[in-house]
Design a protein around this motif. Structure first.
Motif, mmCIF file in Angstrom:
data_model
loop_
_atom_site.group_PDB
_atom_site.id
_atom_site.type_symbol
_atom_site.label_atom_id
_atom_site.label_comp_id
_atom_site.label_asym_id
_atom_site.label_seq_id
_atom_site.Cartn_x
_atom_site.Cartn_y
_atom_site.Cartn_z
ATOM 1 N N GLU A 35 41.847 32.047 52.410
ATOM 2 C CA GLU A 35 42.542 30.779 52.135
ATOM 3 C C GLU A 35 41.589 29.784 51.484
ATOM 4 O O GLU A 35 41.950 29.065 50.541
ATOM 5 C CB GLU A 35 43.103 30.165 53.422
ATOM 6 N N SER A 36 40.369 29.727 52.001
ATOM 7 C CA SER A 36 39.379 28.813 51.425
ATOM 8 C C SER A 36 39.100 29.179 49.978
ATOM 9 O O SER A 36 38.994 28.306 49.114
ATOM 10 C CB SER A 36 38.054 28.878 52.187
ATOM 11 N N LEU A 37 38.965 30.461 49.715
ATOM 12 C CA LEU A 37 38.657 30.895 48.356
ATOM 13 C C LEU A 37 39.828 30.588 47.425
ATOM 14 O O LEU A 37 39.637 30.164 46.282
ATOM 15 C CB LEU A 37 38.324 32.388 48.323
ATOM 16 N N GLU A 38 41.010 30.771 47.932
ATOM 17 C CA GLU A 38 42.207 30.460 47.135
ATOM 18 C C GLU A 38 42.242 28.966 46.824
ATOM 19 O O GLU A 38 42.432 28.558 45.674
ATOM 20 C CB GLU A 38 43.445 30.893 47.919
ATOM 21 N N LEU A 39 42.025 28.150 47.843
ATOM 22 C CA LEU A 39 42.035 26.703 47.648
ATOM 23 C C LEU A 39 40.940 26.280 46.667
ATOM 24 O O LEU A 39 41.149 25.462 45.772
ATOM 25 C CB LEU A 39 41.842 25.994 48.989
ATOM 26 N N LEU A 40 39.782 26.873 46.832
ATOM 27 C CA LEU A 40 38.668 26.600 45.930
ATOM 28 C C LEU A 40 39.062 26.917 44.494
ATOM 29 O O LEU A 40 38.843 26.122 43.573
ATOM 30 C CB LEU A 40 37.458 27.454 46.347
ATOM 31 N N SER A 41 39.667 28.070 44.304
ATOM 32 C CA SER A 41 39.972 28.514 42.943
ATOM 33 C C SER A 41 41.003 27.614 42.270
ATOM 34 O O SER A 41 41.026 27.492 41.052
ATOM 35 C CB SER A 41 40.457 29.965 42.952
ATOM 36 N N ARG A 42 41.845 26.970 43.078
ATOM 37 C CA ARG A 42 42.898 26.137 42.487
ATOM 38 C C ARG A 42 42.524 24.667 42.350
ATOM 39 O O ARG A 42 43.170 23.916 41.652
ATOM 40 C CB ARG A 42 44.178 26.219 43.322
ATOM 41 N N SER A 43 41.454 24.269 43.068
ATOM 42 C CA SER A 43 41.176 22.835 43.146
ATOM 43 C C SER A 43 40.208 22.310 42.098
ATOM 44 O O SER A 43 40.193 21.126 41.812
ATOM 45 C CB SER A 43 40.605 22.495 44.524
ATOM 46 N N PHE A 44 39.362 23.171 41.567
ATOM 47 C CA PHE A 44 38.278 22.651 40.731
ATOM 48 C C PHE A 44 38.300 23.314 39.368
ATOM 49 O O PHE A 44 37.837 24.434 39.195
ATOM 50 C CB PHE A 44 36.930 22.875 41.435
#
Lengths: 590, 186
Positions: A128-137
């Motif tokens: 989930e963290s990696l997914e959020l990371l990939s979409r946020s920056f």
């Protein structure tokens, strides 16, 4: 600090310059330690510095909160975070202890920080963290994960799919659940920006055609480290379409390499004239190493520490031609004779690590390394400054000679496999040997000691190791005095980790203020008691004092009230954000 | 001949067959009392079961030596692989029709069939001919065969090498008319 003082004297003059000019001057000071010093000079400098700071290093993720970080450094682009204590690498820290990435990504995402680089060590990372990371920056470029766990190849798929500007994906020694998925396929066809790709630690199968297509469309690719599942012929094809590689990690199993495929591999290797760094070889027949003879003279970095199949003579035959080697990581199967060859061939050597091929001494082999190899290296390699050496025996005489030969050590880590082992010739403790090291090596920043050691070695360390920042102690010392010598003497000490040594409450409590100058202290299987830890916690509210209990399933099962009970594992660290809320049941924070 | 008077072989012991005193010697825990704190319960128990049982390793201290699991595992993998391939010495008897006595070879010394057959040719001074997948060995009176775990006599070369090493119990170089029946389409 000197620089900061000099700057302070001219602050009044400098303040006539507009902020942008001062900021421009600060741009020339990238080191985060120096930047920290600059920010202490004056209020205006603090303000200018924090708004221009792009790179932040956080050595302990629980020392500060993500919100406070973002408030101070809103222009953050590159973040380094470290989580679990070092001994987690050796299974001394429960799996669920902490070090979660998610709160950080969450906060950075919400604050719309322009994050471009993230480097993590010993953190728990989720898909989930990696997914959020990939979409946020949007501008995210570089992800480096070292010794992390908690995620799967699905998380990697998100990164591949969504990070349009990804340049670096570097996975080192992580525990990744490999779903044998098609994460490599998730790099869009338009993705051509990769500079570095390392997935050597993945255990599952790799989609070879996806990998080949990715490499073929990445003209800037300089570093490629593949996992075991990439066989010889695939490696040949990869190298053929990436002759610009500088750094290569090999990992393929070839039982009987056919002459043709071997020829093809050699031809591809010959074209890689820029290749400087080689690693992997985890399940490779010795013949595959010989394919790299054409370029071995160019190598500056060689890591064969996972190459269990390679015998001493194979290693020696190869290494003797690596005249430009600066970094060598190898197994002790190279033997003393092999190290003598290294000493005579690799005159540029700066860093050496010799790992044990038989950590539990199950074989009766005499081919492991001894003090002889260490002395040979110290005599032959004048530029050596960093060493990690696992061996079965050592002598004071050898260490004294090493100290004389190599006064430039910055890192000196010696691990004698058998705890409490004395000088094997004189049967004395190794106090004098290590004493010689700290006395000669004035720039020593990291030290690990082993073997039979009394309080005396710590007296020497306290007296001479003025630059020491990290000290690792195991099965050493006699009384509290030992630990006190270190705490009182080593002014620059940042991390102290101790296991199975007789240091107790008196040492722990003698100078509570010292811990404010340090990042952390670890003590396991020592003599500190619950009562001592409670007292420490009371006297130092700015410390998190964590007790990690033996029984991982619940709270302390033994008599909680008995303050005389010895504490199994103690981990304390300074923090500005108080007690963390995410501790598991096995951790008690006092 | 010596085996008949080898009393040690008939000695009643609790140890696993093949273990001896040297193994027990290695068993001793060579650290002082401080270190025993770090030894997990299981390990303490096993080191306390003295005399006879020879645990495969010394009592191990948790987290020592300070080596990551990923590094410890590669050595284990290597051992397991070499064990399953018979890395510790897969000795099998070799008989040749007409030869007065048998020989013994270590299959783990060879990387594949080519090497093995060459070694056999040298050892028994014969030639094995050429191997064909369908017809077996042609061009020679000798046919190399082996007895597998099921007790069947098989032609050498049919199965992958690793499988062969695991399932082979003994070798026999057949000769002449008897050889015709094994694995070849006549």
């Amino acid at each position: 600090m000197d620089r900061a003082i000099k700057l302070q004297l001219s602050t009044s003059e400098m303040n006539y310059f507009p902020d942008e000019v001062i900021e421009h001057i600060f741009d020339f000071i990238p080191s985060h330690r120096d930047r920290n010093s600059i920010s202490l000079v004056s209020k205006s400098w603090h303000k200018i510095e924090r708004s221009s700071r792009h790179q932040v290093f956080i050595g302990n993720c629980y020392a500060i909160s993500p919100e406070r970080l973002i408030r101070r450094f809103p222009c953050l682009r590159s973040l380094t975070l470290k989580g679990k204590p070092h001994f987690a690498d050796f299974n001394l820290v429960p799996h669920e202890w902490g070090g979660f990435l998610h709160p950080w990504i969450d906060a950075l995402s919400k604050a719309r920080v322009g994050l471009e680089e993230l480097r993590l060590k010993r953190m728990v990372v989720s898909d989930e963290s990696l997914e959020l990371l990939s979409r946020s920056f949007v501008g995210f470029k570089s992800l480096v994960l070292v010794s992390c766990d908690g995620f799967t190849t699905d998380g990697l798929a998100s990164i591949a799919a969504n990070c349009r500007n990804l340049r670096e994906l570097d996975l080192q020694e992580n525990e990744i659940d490999d779903h044998r998925g098609q994460w490599l396929n998730c790099f869009p066809d338009s993705s051509t920006t990769l500079v570095s790709l390392n997935f050597a630690c993945l255990k599952g199968e790799t989609n070879l055609s996806a990998l080949e297509r990715l490499v073929a469309r990445s003209p800037n690719l300089k570093s490629l480290k593949v996992n075991r599942a990439v066989p010889l012929d695939a490696l040949t094809r990869l190298m053929s379409c990436a002759p610009q590689l500088v750094d290569l990690g090999v990992g393929c199993y070839e039982n009987e390499a056919e002459p043709e495929s071997f020829e093809k591999l050699m031809a591809a290797i010959k074209k890689c004239t820029l290749l400087r760094s080689l690693s992997g070889f985890s399940e490779v027949a010795p013949i595959c190493l010989t394919a790299f003879y054409p370029i071995c003279e160019n190598l500056t970095s060689l890591n064969l520490s996972y190459a269990a199949e390679l015998q001493g003579n194979h290693l020696i035959e190869f290494v003797q031609f690596c005249k430009r080697l600066q970094l060598l990581w190898i197994l002790d199967s190279i033997g003393d004779r092999g190290l003598e060859v290294v000493a005579s061939s690799c005159k540029e050597l700066q860093e050496l690590r010799v790992f044990p091929s038989d950590p539990h001494d199950e074989e009766d082999n005499n081919t492991a390394v001894t003090e002889v190899g260490l002395v040979a290296i110290s005599a032959g390699c004048p530029k050596l400054h960093s060493i990690l050496y696992f061996c079965k025996q050592m002598t004071n005489a050898a260490l004294i000679t090493v100290a004389k030969n190599c006064p430039n050590f910055i890192r000196f880590r010696l691990c004698i496999l058998e705890p409490n082992k004395s000088d094997h010739i004189t049967s004395q403790s190794l106090d004098e040997g290590f004493g010689a090291i700290v006395q000669a090596c004035k720039g020593l920043r990291r030290l690990s000691v082993s073997g039979l050691l009394t309080d005396k070695v710590f007296l020497y360390i306290g007296m001479y190791a003025e630059q020491l920042e990290m000290l690792s102690i195991a099965f050493a010392g006699d009384t509290d005095k030992g630990m006190l010598y270190v705490l009182n003497g080593c002014k620059k000490l940042r991390k102290l980790e101790i296991r199975d040594s007789p240091f107790g409450n008196a040492a722990l409590l003698a100078d509570v203020g010292k811990y404010e100058t340090m990042r952390s202290l670890w003590m396991s299987s020592c003599e500190v008691t619950l009562g001592g830890c409670k007292r420490l916690a009371r006297n130092a509210p700015w410390l998190n004092v964590e007790i990690i209990n033996e029984n991982e399933n619940g709270r302390m099962e033994r008599n909680e009230e008995d303050e005389r009970e010895k504490v199994d594992r103690l981990y304390l660290y300074r923090t500005v954000v108080g007690t963390r809320k995410d501790a598991p049941p096995c951790v008690t924070i006092l | 001949m010596d085996e008949f008077v080898n009393l040690k072989a008939t000695e009643l012991r609790l140890g696993l067959p093949g273990t001896d005193n040297a193994c027990e010697e290695r068993e001793r825990v060579s650290c002082n009392k401080r270190t025993l704190q770090g030894v997990t319960e299981n390990e303490t128990e096993s080191s306390m079961i003295k005399t006879g049982t020879c645990p495969p390793r010394k009592a191990q201290i948790v987290g020592w030596p300070p080596v990551r699991s990923s590094r410890k595992n590669i050595i284990q993998t290597k051992k397991n692989e070499s064990d399953s391939e018979g890395g510790r010495g897969v000795y099998v008897k070799v008989s040749m029709d007409g030869a007065p006595y048998l020989r013994k070879i270590d299959l783990s010394c060879y990387k594949g069939y080519k090497e093995l057959l060459k070694a056999l040719e040298i050892m028994f001074n014969f030639s094995v001919g050429e191997y064909f997948e369908r017809e077996g060995y042609k061009g020679s009176d000798f046919v190399p065969t082996y007895e597998d775990k099921d007790g069947d006599w098989m032609l050498i070369g049919d199965v992958p090498w690793e499988m062969f090493v695991c399932t082979c119990k003994r070798l026999r170089i057949m000769r002449g008319s008897e050889a015709k029946g094994v694995g070849c389409v006549v």
